[in-house]
Design a protein around this motif. Structure first.
Motif, PDB file in Angstrom:
ATOM      1  N   ASP A 127      -7.386   3.714  10.198  1.00  0.00           N
ATOM      2  CA  ASP A 127      -7.194   3.714   8.741  1.00  0.00           C
ATOM      3  C   ASP A 127      -5.930   4.450   8.319  1.00  0.00           C
ATOM      4  OD1 ASP A 127      -9.529   2.241   8.237  1.00  0.00           O
ATOM      5  OD2 ASP A 127     -10.763   4.054   8.263  1.00  0.00           O
ATOM      6  N   GLY A 128      -4.916   4.442   9.198  1.00  0.00           N
ATOM      7  CA  GLY A 128      -3.683   5.129   8.864  1.00  0.00           C
ATOM      8  C   GLY A 128      -2.482   4.225   8.690  1.00  0.00           C
ATOM      9  N   TYR A 129      -2.681   2.926   8.841  1.00  0.00           N
ATOM     10  CA  TYR A 129      -1.577   1.969   8.695  1.00  0.00           C
ATOM     11  C   TYR A 129      -1.517   1.493   7.253  1.00  0.00           C
ATOM     12  CZ  TYR A 129       1.139  -2.352   9.505  1.00  0.00           C
ATOM     13  OH  TYR A 129       2.079  -3.357   9.465  1.00  0.00           O
ATOM     14  N   LEU A 130      -0.322   1.509   6.674  1.00  0.00           N
ATOM     15  CA  LEU A 130      -0.153   1.131   5.274  1.00  0.00           C
ATOM     16  C   LEU A 130       0.634  -0.166   5.115  1.00  0.00           C
ATOM     17  CD1 LEU A 130       0.529   4.653   3.735  1.00  0.00           C
ATOM     18  CD2 LEU A 130      -1.603   3.348   3.722  1.00  0.00           C
ATOM     19  N   GLY A 131       0.611  -0.990   6.142  1.00  0.00           N
ATOM     20  CA  GLY A 131       1.145  -2.334   6.006  1.00  0.00           C
ATOM     21  C   GLY A 131       2.650  -2.429   6.157  1.00  0.00           C
ATOM     22  N   THR A 159       0.367   6.818   7.554  1.00  0.00           N
ATOM     23  CA  THR A 159       0.200   8.201   7.125  1.00  0.00           C
ATOM     24  C   THR A 159       0.678   9.134   8.231  1.00  0.00           C
ATOM     25  OG1 THR A 159      -2.046   8.459   8.003  1.00  0.00           O
ATOM     26  CG2 THR A 159      -1.831   7.539   5.773  1.00  0.00           C
ATOM     27  N   VAL A 160       1.194  10.276   7.835  1.00  0.00           N
ATOM     28  CA  VAL A 160       1.600  11.286   8.814  1.00  0.00           C
ATOM     29  C   VAL A 160       0.404  11.729   9.642  1.00  0.00           C
ATOM     30  CG1 VAL A 160       2.320  13.704   9.026  1.00  0.00           C
ATOM     31  CG2 VAL A 160       3.651  12.118   7.618  1.00  0.00           C
ATOM     32  N   GLU A 161      -0.748  11.903   8.984  1.00  0.00           N
ATOM     33  CA  GLU A 161      -1.926  12.393   9.689  1.00  0.00           C
ATOM     34  C   GLU A 161      -2.327  11.456  10.826  1.00  0.00           C
ATOM     35  OE1 GLU A 161      -2.471  13.770   5.348  1.00  0.00           O
ATOM     36  OE2 GLU A 161      -1.537  12.109   6.440  1.00  0.00           O
ATOM     37  N   ALA A 162      -2.359  10.154  10.554  1.00  0.00           N
ATOM     38  CA  ALA A 162      -2.762   9.202  11.590  1.00  0.00           C
ATOM     39  C   ALA A 162      -1.726   9.121  12.699  1.00  0.00           C
ATOM     40  CB  ALA A 162      -2.993   7.825  10.972  1.00  0.00           C
ATOM     41  N   LEU A 163      -0.452   9.131  12.326  1.00  0.00           N
ATOM     42  CA  LEU A 163       0.605   9.049  13.327  1.00  0.00           C
ATOM     43  C   LEU A 163       0.576  10.271  14.239  1.00  0.00           C
ATOM     44  CD1 LEU A 163       2.879   7.135  14.154  1.00  0.00           C
ATOM     45  CD2 LEU A 163       4.408   8.388  12.631  1.00  0.00           C
ATOM     46  N   ALA A 164       0.372  11.445  13.655  1.00  0.00           N
ATOM     47  CA  ALA A 164       0.308  12.667  14.459  1.00  0.00           C
ATOM     48  C   ALA A 164      -0.933  12.678  15.346  1.00  0.00           C
ATOM     49  CB  ALA A 164       0.326  13.890  13.545  1.00  0.00           C
ATOM     50  N   PRO A 206       0.802  -1.232   0.000  1.00  0.00           N
ATOM     51  CA  PRO A 206       0.000   0.000   0.000  1.00  0.00           C
ATOM     52  C   PRO A 206       0.832   1.278   0.000  1.00  0.00           C
ATOM     53  CG  PRO A 206      -0.957  -1.605   1.492  1.00  0.00           C
ATOM     54  CD  PRO A 206       0.350  -2.178   1.038  1.00  0.00           C
ATOM     55  N   LEU A 207       1.992   1.255   0.660  1.00  0.00           N
ATOM     56  CA  LEU A 207       2.835   2.448   0.661  1.00  0.00           C
ATOM     57  C   LEU A 207       3.222   2.837  -0.760  1.00  0.00           C
ATOM     58  CD1 LEU A 207       4.572   4.564   2.237  1.00  0.00           C
ATOM     59  CD2 LEU A 207       6.450   2.917   2.062  1.00  0.00           C
ATOM     60  N   LEU A 208       3.646   1.869  -1.555  1.00  0.00           N
ATOM     61  CA  LEU A 208       4.050   2.166  -2.929  1.00  0.00           C
ATOM     62  C   LEU A 208       2.847   2.529  -3.789  1.00  0.00           C
ATOM     63  CD1 LEU A 208       6.829  -0.512  -3.515  1.00  0.00           C
ATOM     64  CD2 LEU A 208       7.080   1.897  -2.942  1.00  0.00           C
ATOM     65  N   THR A 209       1.706   1.908  -3.521  1.00  0.00           N
ATOM     66  CA  THR A 209       0.489   2.279  -4.246  1.00  0.00           C
ATOM     67  C   THR A 209       0.179   3.754  -4.042  1.00  0.00           C
ATOM     68  OG1 THR A 209      -0.408   0.044  -4.022  1.00  0.00           O
ATOM     69  CG2 THR A 209      -1.971   1.797  -4.514  1.00  0.00           C
ATOM     70  N   ARG A 210       0.286   4.209  -2.793  1.00  0.00           N
ATOM     71  CA  ARG A 210       0.019   5.618  -2.501  1.00  0.00           C
ATOM     72  C   ARG A 210       1.077   6.521  -3.140  1.00  0.00           C
ATOM     73  NH1 ARG A 210      -3.199   6.607   2.077  1.00  0.00           N
ATOM     74  NH2 ARG A 210      -2.957   8.803   1.526  1.00  0.00           N
ATOM     75  N   LEU A 211       2.343   6.143  -3.018  1.00  0.00           N
ATOM     76  CA  LEU A 211       3.407   6.992  -3.544  1.00  0.00           C
ATOM     77  C   LEU A 211       3.361   7.096  -5.066  1.00  0.00           C
ATOM     78  CD1 LEU A 211       6.361   5.941  -1.226  1.00  0.00           C
ATOM     79  CD2 LEU A 211       5.312   8.206  -1.358  1.00  0.00           C
ATOM     80  N   LYS A 212       2.898   6.060  -5.722  1.00  0.00           N
ATOM     81  CA  LYS A 212       2.848   6.095  -7.181  1.00  0.00           C
ATOM     82  C   LYS A 212       1.771   7.027  -7.718  1.00  0.00           C
ATOM     83  CE  LYS A 212       5.041   1.655  -8.186  1.00  0.00           C
ATOM     84  NZ  LYS A 212       4.875   0.285  -8.736  1.00  0.00           N
ATOM     85  N   THR A 213       0.912   7.546  -6.834  1.00  0.00           N
ATOM     86  CA  THR A 213      -0.052   8.562  -7.270  1.00  0.00           C
ATOM     87  C   THR A 213       0.596   9.937  -7.360  1.00  0.00           C
ATOM     88  OG1 THR A 213      -0.801   9.107  -5.021  1.00  0.00           O
ATOM     89  CG2 THR A 213      -1.909   7.276  -6.149  1.00  0.00           C
ATOM     90  N   ALA A 214       1.798  10.073  -6.824  1.00  0.00           N
ATOM     91  CA  ALA A 214       2.522  11.346  -6.859  1.00  0.00           C
ATOM     92  C   ALA A 214       3.523  11.337  -8.009  1.00  0.00           C
ATOM     93  CB  ALA A 214       3.240  11.581  -5.535  1.00  0.00           C
ATOM     94  N   GLU A 215       4.001  12.520  -8.368  1.00  0.00           N
ATOM     95  CA  GLU A 215       4.993  12.648  -9.434  1.00  0.00           C
ATOM     96  C   GLU A 215       6.348  13.102  -8.916  1.00  0.00           C
ATOM     97  OE1 GLU A 215       4.667  11.650 -12.516  1.00  0.00           O
ATOM     98  OE2 GLU A 215       2.618  11.005 -12.080  1.00  0.00           O
ATOM     99  N   ARG A 216       6.355  13.966  -7.906  1.00  0.00           N
ATOM    100  CA  ARG A 216       7.602  14.527  -7.374  1.00  0.00           C
ATOM    101  C   ARG A 216       7.613  14.295  -5.865  1.00  0.00           C
ATOM    102  NH1 ARG A 216       5.229  17.432 -10.945  1.00  0.00           N
ATOM    103  NH2 ARG A 216       4.098  18.592  -9.344  1.00  0.00           N
ATOM    104  N   ILE A 247       0.708  19.850   1.314  1.00  0.00           N
ATOM    105  CA  ILE A 247       1.301  18.719   0.593  1.00  0.00           C
ATOM    106  C   ILE A 247       0.261  17.605   0.534  1.00  0.00           C
ATOM    107  CG2 ILE A 247       3.186  17.060   0.512  1.00  0.00           C
ATOM    108  CD1 ILE A 247       4.065  19.959   0.129  1.00  0.00           C
ATOM    109  N   PRO A 248      -0.169  17.200  -0.647  1.00  0.00           N
ATOM    110  CA  PRO A 248      -1.289  16.253  -0.745  1.00  0.00           C
ATOM    111  C   PRO A 248      -1.043  14.905  -0.086  1.00  0.00           C
ATOM    112  CG  PRO A 248      -0.843  17.287  -2.879  1.00  0.00           C
ATOM    113  CD  PRO A 248       0.280  17.668  -1.971  1.00  0.00           C
ATOM    114  N   LEU A 249       0.208  14.437  -0.085  1.00  0.00           N
ATOM    115  CA  LEU A 249       0.495  13.091   0.402  1.00  0.00           C
ATOM    116  C   LEU A 249       1.683  13.149   1.349  1.00  0.00           C
ATOM    117  CD1 LEU A 249      -0.314  10.089   0.093  1.00  0.00           C
ATOM    118  CD2 LEU A 249       1.337   9.933  -1.776  1.00  0.00           C
ATOM    119  N   ARG A 250       1.449  12.745   2.602  1.00  0.00           N
ATOM    120  CA  ARG A 250       2.507  12.755   3.616  1.00  0.00           C
ATOM    121  C   ARG A 250       2.489  11.412   4.343  1.00  0.00           C
ATOM    122  NH1 ARG A 250       0.299  17.383   6.973  1.00  0.00           N
ATOM    123  NH2 ARG A 250      -1.601  16.680   5.925  1.00  0.00           N
TER     124      ARG A 250
END
Length: 320
Positions: A200-204, A275-280, A8-18, A166-169
């Motif tokens: 819903d903040g754990y990405l495996g 996710t940063v949001e869930a961890l915070a 899931p981490l890579l799935t999320r990161l692949k939605t970003a470009e930079r 930042i859309p994805l953290r």
């Protein structure tokens, strides 16, 4: 929607470009992000590397500074500092035909660190930030029996948590079990991951395959860093590298551990992501760090919070 065919981490990161991959806890933490960086670059993504630096940056040439507490480190950056993991990594990247820049953040409190992150995010136009931690102490929420060495990790987490633009953290940890030396109880780390999952903040979790390009490059980068700092190699990445090579138990790779008993094992090659949001949101004292400007203020705020706790979660034995 996630799939078993891809972490899931890579799935999320692949939605970003930079993507900015930044070491959260200083030292060699940025090395924990290298396998992910290589995979993302192979997928066509722009990946930039940064690290909260333990080195003395203030003697660097004027032309390396993009903003206060933010320096662009290249293979040829002049410095009298003998301990300089960011430049060592930049040199290794350059040797392997990779972009040879590693951005260095000063070891400061949340407000100046966030300003530096914002300056870099705007400069690079990133749409994702991945904080990486060598070890698992970034997962500690504050009421555990031991927190490891939390100051730098919490500075980075708080800084990025306050950047909703930042859309994805995201956060990824590599080196499960290593922080036991600093008092982290890993049963409590697993309990914290379960809480993140309920939110819903754990990405495996997923491991680095040794027989992969990413694994081979990571091992080479760690060996290069060990050769550059023979008196002070990274124990975290030396441990992960030993585990990745299939070694087990009390493996010796540096004199720094001669008085310790290590337990090198395959779990050290696992990434745990959130996710940063869930961890915070799961954290208990992060808000107290918001107005800090110096790293020692963070240490004082943590001590104050810990002194006020009526009880701390006791260590739990891993039952298996």
């Amino acid at each position: 929607m996630f799939s078993l065919s891809e972490p899931p981490l890579l799935t999320r990161l692949k939605t970003a470009e930079r993507i900015l991959i930044a070491g959260a806890g200083g030292g060699f933490d940025v090395y924990a992000g290298l396998p992910i960086a290589f995979a993302l670059r192979a997928a066509g993504k722009q990946v930039h590397l940064a690290n909260l630096s333990f080195s003395h940056l203030y003697g660097l040439p004027a032309d390396v500074w993009l903003a206060p507490e933010l320096a662009e480190i290249r293979p040829d950056t002049a410095s009298a500092e003998p301990y300089f993991p960011e430049r060592t990594l930049a040199r290794w990247l350059d040797l392997h035909g990779q972009p040879g820049t590693v951005w260095a953040f000063g070891s400061v409190g949340v407000q100046p660190l966030r300003a530096a992150y914002r300056a870099l995010a705007e400069h690079l136009a990133v749409d994702a930030i991945l904080l990486v931690d060598g070890g698992t102490d970034i997962l500690m929420r504050g009421d555990e029996a031991g927190l490891g060495t939390p100051e730098e990790d919490m500075a980075s987490l708080a800084a990025v948590a306050g950047m909703p633009e930042i859309p994805l953290r995201l956060v990824a940890c590599l080196g499960f079990g290593i922080d036991s030396y600093h008092g982290v109880n890993h049963s409590l780390a697993l309990e914290n991951l379960a809480a993140l999952d309920r939110a819903d903040g754990y990405l495996g979790a997923f491991s680095i395959p040794r027989d992969s390009r990413e694994g081979a490059l990571y091992l080479d980068a760690v060996a290069h860093a060990q050769a550059a700092f023979p008196e002070h190699p990274s124990i975290v990445h030396g441990s992960v590298a030993a585990a990745l090579r299939g070694q087990f138990g009390d493996v010796r790779f540096t004199e720094r551990t001669r008085y310790s008993s290590l337990f090198i094992n395959p779990l050290m090659t696992l990434y745990f992501a959130a996710t940063v949001e869930a961890l915070a949101a799961n954290h208990l004292y992060l808000d107290r760090l918001e107005q800090t400007y110096l790293m020692r203020q963070i240490g004082s705020a943590i001590e104050e919070f810990r002194d006020e706790l009526p009880v701390r979660r006791p260590p739990r034995m891993f039952p298996h």
